[in-house]
Design an enzyme around this catalytic site. Structure first.
Site, PDB file in Angstrom:
ATOM      1  N   CYS A  47     -19.063   0.469  -3.602  1.00 50.38           N
ATOM      2  CA  CYS A  47     -19.658  -0.220  -4.843  1.00 50.38           C
ATOM      3  C   CYS A  47     -20.767   0.739  -5.724  1.00 50.38           C
ATOM      4  CB  CYS A  47     -19.418  -1.387  -4.593  1.00 50.38           C
ATOM      5  SG  CYS A  47     -17.381  -2.107  -4.304  1.00 50.38           S
TER       6      CYS A  47
ATOM      7  N   THR B  67     -11.601   3.267  -6.879  1.00 51.11           N
ATOM      8  CA  THR B  67     -11.802   3.244  -8.484  1.00 51.11           C
ATOM      9  C   THR B  67     -13.236   4.286  -7.739  1.00 51.11           C
ATOM     10  OG1 THR B  67     -13.212   1.305  -8.744  1.00 51.11           O
ATOM     11  CG2 THR B  67     -10.248   1.728 -10.419  1.00 51.11           C
TER      12      THR B  67
ATOM     13  N   LYS C 166      -1.589   2.700   7.000  1.00 58.44           N
ATOM     14  CA  LYS C 166      -2.147   1.628   7.256  1.00 58.44           C
ATOM     15  C   LYS C 166      -0.962   0.440   7.269  1.00 58.44           C
ATOM     16  CE  LYS C 166      -6.077   1.850   4.963  1.00 58.44           C
ATOM     17  NZ  LYS C 166      -6.788   1.861   3.229  1.00 58.44           N
TER      18      LYS C 166
ATOM     19  N   GLU D 223     -14.257  -8.927  -8.050  1.00 57.88           N
ATOM     20  CA  GLU D 223     -14.543  -9.088  -7.360  1.00 57.88           C
ATOM     21  C   GLU D 223     -15.380  -9.135  -6.833  1.00 57.88           C
ATOM     22  OE1 GLU D 223     -12.151 -11.279  -5.390  1.00 57.88           O
ATOM     23  OE2 GLU D 223     -14.397 -10.855  -3.865  1.00 57.88           O
TER      24      GLU D 223
ATOM     25  N   ASP E  14       0.588  -1.157   0.146  1.00 56.79           N
ATOM     26  CA  ASP E  14      -0.106   0.485   0.173  1.00 56.79           C
ATOM     27  C   ASP E  14       0.300   1.328   0.152  1.00 56.79           C
ATOM     28  OD1 ASP E  14      -3.120  -0.169   0.733  1.00 56.79           O
ATOM     29  OD2 ASP E  14      -2.215   1.747   1.004  1.00 56.79           O
TER      30      ASP E  14
END
Ligand SMILES: NC(=O)c1ccc[n+]([C@@H]2O[C@H](COP(=O)([O-])OP(=O)(O)OC[C@H]3O[C@@H](n4cnc5c(N)ncnc54)[C@H](O)[C@@H]3O)[C@@H](O)[C@H]2O)c1
Length: 453
Positions: A263, A86, A35, A151, A30
Site C-alpha cells: 500500500c 491497484t 487460488k 479498507e 477470483d
C-alpha cells in the site's frame, strides 16, 4: 444480505470472511483458478494469522463460498465489492486501474435487481464515477448505485483490524446504497465503531490521505534517525518523547530501512500523481516518496561500511559499475527477514527487494531466511549467490555479519551463544532496532543499528 467479493487477495479474502462472520452470505470470486481451487479445498493462498480458521468455520456454516464465476456471484448479490489490485502503472505513477475496470465491466453484464457496487480497492478520486459510467454504458437498464468503502486493515493483524476498526468510511450518494452498507456493517455499528458517510470523491481521498500521512510519519522518523547519527542523539528516545505527545501519537514512529508493502509505496506515488493532475501538487508526499526510495539503497551503504569499517560510508553509489568489493574477498551476509513486515508472506515493495540485489551487485554472498516469505522471495529475488536457509542460525552459519531486515519475533530473542558460534565474525546489523545496543555489545558483538550510538 448477499455479498460478492471480487478479488480474494489480502483484502477481499479477509473482509469477505469477516462479513460472513457478521452473518452475511458471502461469495469470494477470483479470476485466478488456482487460488479458488485451493480455497475450495480448504486451503488459504496467503499467510494471515487466524484466517484459515475463520474461513473454515464460515464455510462450514454455509455462509462463505468461493468461485471463479463472477457473473453468478454478482447476479445474486445485494452488494458487490471490488477488491482487486491497484498497483502502480508500468510507465507512470498513476494507479493501474485495469483490474478495477475489468471487474466493473464483468459486474455490469451480470447485474440483476438493485445492487450496490462498492470499491474496497484503493482508487484515485473520480474512479467511482468512472465505474458508474462504464456500467451504465454497458448495461443501461442496470439498477445499481456506486459506493466507496476504503479498507484500512493491515496485513498481519487484518482480522482484528477489520473486526475492530477505528472507523468505517462509506462514500455514497444514494439512500438505498447507504441503507445496504449500514445494514452490512451493523454489528460494528452496535460496537460503537464510528461510521463516516461522505460523498464518493471524499471517501476515495480519505484513504490516500490517511496512508500518505502515515508514510510521512515513517519518513519523518527515518530522517530523524539519520540526524541522530550525526549529532549523537538516540532516535528511540526522540520517538518516545514525540509519541507521548497526544497530538502526535506513538504509532508509525518506528525507524526502518524504508517503508514497503502493498500500500504505502504505491499509494504515496498515486497521490502525487492525482495531485499533479489536479494542479495542486503535494510536495511533502513527493519528498516522502523520494527519500524512501533513496533510503533503501542508503541502507546498503550502512551495511557495507559496517562490514568494511576501514572504508567510508557511501563509497559505493548505486549503479557504480565497478564495485570495489569485487577486488577483495567477497563478504557473506546472513539476511534475516525478507517480507516487508512480520506476520505476513507479502513481499510487495519490501525493502529487501532493493537491498538484496544491490548487495549482490556489490559482490556479497547471501544466506537468506524468512519465516513465511521464502516462497514469494524466491520468485522475486535473483537466485545466484543466495543460499536459502532453514532458520536464523542456519543463515548465520559462516557469515561475516547478520543483517536484520524484518522484525519477526523469532529474531527478537536470538541465543547469543549460538549466534556467536554460527557467525564467522560477531557483527549484528539491526535495521529494525529490535535490540538494546548495550545488551548486544555486552554479549560480545559489534552492533550497528539506526539512529543510536
Ligand atoms: N493488502 C493490504 O493490506 C490492503 C489494505 C487496504 C487496502 N488495500 C487495497 O485493496 C486492494 C486489493 O489489495 P490486495 O492486497 O488484496 O491485492 P491482491 O493482489 O492480494 O488481490 C487482488 C486479487 O484480485 C484478483 N482479481 C483481479 N482481477 C480480477 C477480476 N476481474 N475478477 C476476479 N478477481 C480478480 C487477483 O487474482 C487477486 O487475487 C488494492 O487496491 C489495495 O491498495 C490493500
Amino acid at each position: 444480505m448477499k455479498v460478492a467479493m471480487i478479488g480474494t487477495g489480502y483484502v477481499g479474502l479477509v473482509s469477505g470472511a469477516c462479513f460472513a462472520e457478521f452473518g452475511a452470505h458471502v461469495t469470494g470470486v477470483d479470476s485466478n483458478p488456482e487460488k479458488i481451487a485451493k480455497l475450495k479445498a480448504g486451503g488459504v493462498p496467503i499467510f494471515e494469522p487466524g484466517l484459515e480458521k475463520l474461513i473454515a468455520e464460515n464455510s462450514a456454516a454455509g455462509r462463505l463460498a468461493f468461485t471463479t464465476d463472477l457473473a453468478a456471484a454478482a447476479k445474486e448479490a445485494n452488494i458487490v465489492f471490488i477488491c482487486v489490485g491497484t498497483p502502480t502503472a508500468e510507465s507512470s505513477r498513476h494507479a493501474d486501474l485495469s483490474q478495477v475496470f475489468g471487474a466493473a465491466e464483468a459486474i455490469a453484464d451480470a447485474l440483476e435487481g438493485f445492487t450496490v457496487v462498492a470499491t474496497k480497492s484503493t482508487v484515485p478520486v473520480g474512479t467511482g464515477e468512472k465505474i458508474r459510467q462504464r456500467i451504465k454504458a454497458r448495461n443501461p437498464k442496470a439498477d445499481f448505485a456506486i459506493a466507496s468503502n476504503p479498507e484500512f486493515l493491515r496485513e498481519g493483524s487484518a482480522i482484528r483490524d477489520f473486526m475492530h476498526p477505528d472507523r468505517i468510511v462509506v462514500g455514497c450518494e444514494d439512500e438505498r446504497a447507504r441503507k445496504a452498507m449500514y445494514s452490512l456493517y451493523r454489528p460494528l455499528y452496535l460496537n460503537e465503531t464510528p461510521m463516516l458517510y461522505t460523498d464518493i470523491p471524499t471517501a476515495e481521498l480519505i484513504k490516500y490521505a490517511a496512508n500518505c500521512f502515515l508514510a510521512t510519519k515513517i519518513g519523518f522518523i527515518n530522517e530523524m534517525a539519520d540526524l541522530c547519527e550525526k549529532v549523537g542523539a538516540n532516535v528511540q528516545d526522540v520517538a518516545r518523547g514525540m509519541g507521548l505527545d497526544g497530538r502526535i501519537g506513538s504509532k508509525f514512529l518506528h525507524v526502518s530501512p524504508g517503508f514497503g508493502g502493498s500500500c504505502f509505496p504505491k499509494d504515496t506515488r498515486a497521490l502525487t500523481q492525482i495531485a499533479q493532475d489536479a494542479g495542486s501538487p503535494v510536495d511533502i508526499v513527493e519528498a516522502v516518496v523520494r527519500k524512501n526510495d533513496e533510503r533503501k539503497l542508503k541502507m546498503v551503504d550502512k551495511i557495507w561500511s559496517a562490514c568494511h569499517p576501514e572504508r567510508s560510508e557511501g563509497s559505493h553509489a548505486a549503479g557504480d559499475p565497478s564495485p570495489a568489493a569485487q577486488d577483495d574477498k567477497a563478504i557473506t551476509l546472513a539476511i534475516l527477514g525478507l517480507t516487508f513486515k512480520p506476520m505476513t508472506d507479502d513481499m510487495r515493495e519490501s525493502a529487501s527487494l532493493a537491498i538484496v540485489p544491490e548487495l549482490l551487485r556489490r559482490g556479497a554472498k547471501l544466506r537468506a531466511y524468512d519465516p513465511e516469505g521464502m516462497e514469494n522471495a524466491k520468485a522475486l529475488l535473483p537466485q545466484k549467490n543466495i543460499t536459502w536457509c532453514t532458520d536464523a542460525y542456519d543463515a548465520m552459519q559462516g557469515a561475516d555479519a547478520a543483517v536484520i531486515l524484518t522484525e519477526w519475533n523469532e529474531f527478537r530473542n536470538l541465543d547469543w551463544d549460538k549466534t556467536r558460534a554460527a557467525l564467522h565474525s560477531p557483527l549484528i546489523i539491526d535495521l529494525r532496532n529490535i535490540y538494546k545496543p548495550q545488551e548486544v555489545r555486552e554479549s560480545g558483538f559489534t552492533y550497528v543499528s539506526l539512529g543510536r550510538k
